[in-house]
Design an enzyme around this catalytic site. Structure first.
Site, PDB file in Angstrom:
ATOM      1  N   ALA A 173      -2.006   6.229   1.489  1.00  0.00           N
ATOM      2  CA  ALA A 173      -2.605   5.699   2.621  1.00  0.00           C
ATOM      3  C   ALA A 173      -2.908   6.862   3.788  1.00  0.00           C
ATOM      4  O   ALA A 173      -3.888   7.015   4.530  1.00  0.00           O
ATOM      5  CB  ALA A 173      -1.824   4.399   3.199  1.00  0.00           C
ATOM      6  N   ILE A 196       0.986  -1.207   0.082  1.00  0.00           N
ATOM      7  CA  ILE A 196       0.061   0.101  -0.238  1.00  0.00           C
ATOM      8  C   ILE A 196       0.832   1.202  -0.166  1.00  0.00           C
ATOM      9  O   ILE A 196       1.877   1.270   0.849  1.00  0.00           O
ATOM     10  CB  ILE A 196      -1.025  -0.057   1.263  1.00  0.00           C
ATOM     11  CG1 ILE A 196      -1.823  -1.133   1.176  1.00  0.00           C
ATOM     12  CG2 ILE A 196      -1.616   1.285   1.308  1.00  0.00           C
ATOM     13  CD1 ILE A 196      -2.594  -1.338   2.435  1.00  0.00           C
ATOM     14  N   CYS A 197       0.427   2.042  -0.904  1.00  0.00           N
ATOM     15  CA  CYS A 197       1.576   3.410  -0.922  1.00  0.00           C
ATOM     16  C   CYS A 197       1.248   4.242   0.326  1.00  0.00           C
ATOM     17  O   CYS A 197       0.024   4.654   0.611  1.00  0.00           O
ATOM     18  CB  CYS A 197       1.063   4.161  -2.079  1.00  0.00           C
ATOM     19  SG  CYS A 197       1.709   5.943  -2.169  1.00  0.00           S
ATOM     20  N   ILE A 198       2.331   4.651   0.884  1.00  0.00           N
ATOM     21  CA  ILE A 198       2.309   5.272   2.292  1.00  0.00           C
ATOM     22  C   ILE A 198       1.486   6.564   1.907  1.00  0.00           C
ATOM     23  O   ILE A 198       0.633   7.185   2.818  1.00  0.00           O
ATOM     24  CB  ILE A 198       3.603   5.313   2.930  1.00  0.00           C
ATOM     25  CG1 ILE A 198       3.396   5.887   4.244  1.00  0.00           C
ATOM     26  CG2 ILE A 198       4.625   5.907   2.191  1.00  0.00           C
ATOM     27  CD1 ILE A 198       4.382   5.784   5.237  1.00  0.00           C
TER      28      ILE A 198
END
Lengths: 135, 102, 130
Positions: free
Chosen positions: C82, C77-79
């Site tokens: 997110a 998941i892209c930080i």
């Protein structure tokens, strides 16, 4: 990771109505650190991302137009804009931001990053890529 | 080089398919998934455009999405192939590169 | 072949997560390797363990978690995306001073470089979005 791949970022959506343009730009900036062969394509409503003179104050969103001007500093220098898409929207190159980069192979001469191409030339550009990222 | 173009929007709502066909080079394959499958049906305002596109590119639709939208395979424009998800994977591996027209 | 998959939309609102899941399952069945599945934009919402869809509906976050467990998938998941949308793991929640985390099993949070690396390391990258 020795092999250099050709990455194309395809932008077909206008900014601000959705987050795709902004978050796509964030990928381009991060991706620039990987020393790959990067090209950006703007066609269809994506050409609105490059239109100059935007003021987003009244919609309460951050104007991220200046980030496009910084692309040259990240060695992102191949920005192709489709002629047919501009024309269909009553736009010309003069309506777009003036994006520049300094060419290290030409005594750091300042050059235009934006190149207006026909749909047929754009098709050739797309065809030769390894990775096409669209958002 | 031959490219796989993946389109997922109804052509009656957005210009993705039209733009894709404008950029797909001869020998490329255009795969219609999700809402885009409606574009491959016979007797629509786009059927002639699809028929013409078949002269230079291959067209495929994802069968699962077709069924989900109540379109029978017999109602597709002649020459359009139906694939399942395994066939979708084969199209990706069988082309040099791919592009999604989001 | 080795694949990286990019998912740009969350579950339920759009079909992209479903399409990607079916694609990944079919690729695995054919013996291909999934190097990474990267979740970006609203796609990060596929990684919450707090989703409770009706019982007669599919549970996409759970299906991704189960697939990851069965096949050792790397679900990233892209930080940045997110953080915008409130998808947190325990470390990130603590770092941000938040009172809860919600990441689903099998997912991890990392940077956008993981997407680019996926493109470099894989034979094919396929994008599912809207």
């Amino acid at each position: 990771m020795s092999e250099v791949k050709k990455f194309l970022y395809v932008n077909r959506k206008a900014p601000y109505g959705s987050i795709y343009a902004l978050e796509s730009l964030e990928v381009v900036l991060i991706g620039a650190a990987f020393d790959q062969d990067v090209t950006l394509a703007f066609l269809d409503d994506g050409v609105y991302q490059l239109v100059k003179g935007k003021n987003t104050e009244a919609i309460g969103m951050k104007n991220f137009s200046p980030t496009y001007s910084a692309l040259g500093d990240y060695d992102v220098t191949k920005i192709y804009v489709e002629k047919e898409s501009l024309e269909a929207r009553g736009l010309t190159l003069g309506d777009l931001m003036d994006l520049k980069y300094e060419d290290e192979d030409d005594d750091w001469a300042e050059k235009d990053s934006i190149r207006v191409v026909s749909a047929s030339e754009m098709a050739d550009i797309m065809d030769t890529q390894d990775i096409v990222l669209s958002f | 080089m031959a490219m796989l173009h993946i389109v997922n929007k109804s052509p009656f709502e957005r210009n993705s398919l039209e733009s894709c066909l404008l950029h797909a080079k001869p020998g490329a394959t255009v795969l219609l998934i999700e809402d885009a499958v409606v574009g491959a049906a016979q007797g629509t305002v786009l059927s002639d455009r699809i028929q013409k596109a078949l002269e230079s590119v291959k067209l495929a639709v994802l069968g699962a999405d077709l069924e989900a939208r109540g379109i029978a395979q017999e109602k597709l424009v002649d020459g359009v192939n139906v694939v399942d998800y395994a066939g979708f994977v084969d199209l990706v591996t069988g082309h040099d590169n791919n592009q999604s027209w989001l | 072949m080795k694949f990286t998959i990019l998912i740009n939309e969350g579950p339920y609102q759009h079909q992209s997560s479903d399409s990607a899941l079916h694609f990944v399952q079919a690729a695995l069945e054919k013996g291909h390797e999934i190097f990474r599945v990267f979740f970006y934009h609203d796609g990060v919402n596929n990684g919450t363990r707090l989703a409770v869809p009706p019982q007669d509906d599919r549970n996409l976050p759970k299906e991704w978690s189960a697939l990851a467990e069965a096949h050792g998938l790397d679900l990233v998941i892209c930080i940045a995306a997110a953080q915008r949308r409130g998808v947190m793991d325990a470390d990130e929640a603590k770092r941000q001073g938040l009172d809860a985390d919600n990441i689903a099993p099998g997912f991890r949070i990392s940077g956008l470089g993981q997407l680019i690396e996926g493109g470099i390391q894989s034979d094919r990258l396929v994008v599912f979005g809207d």
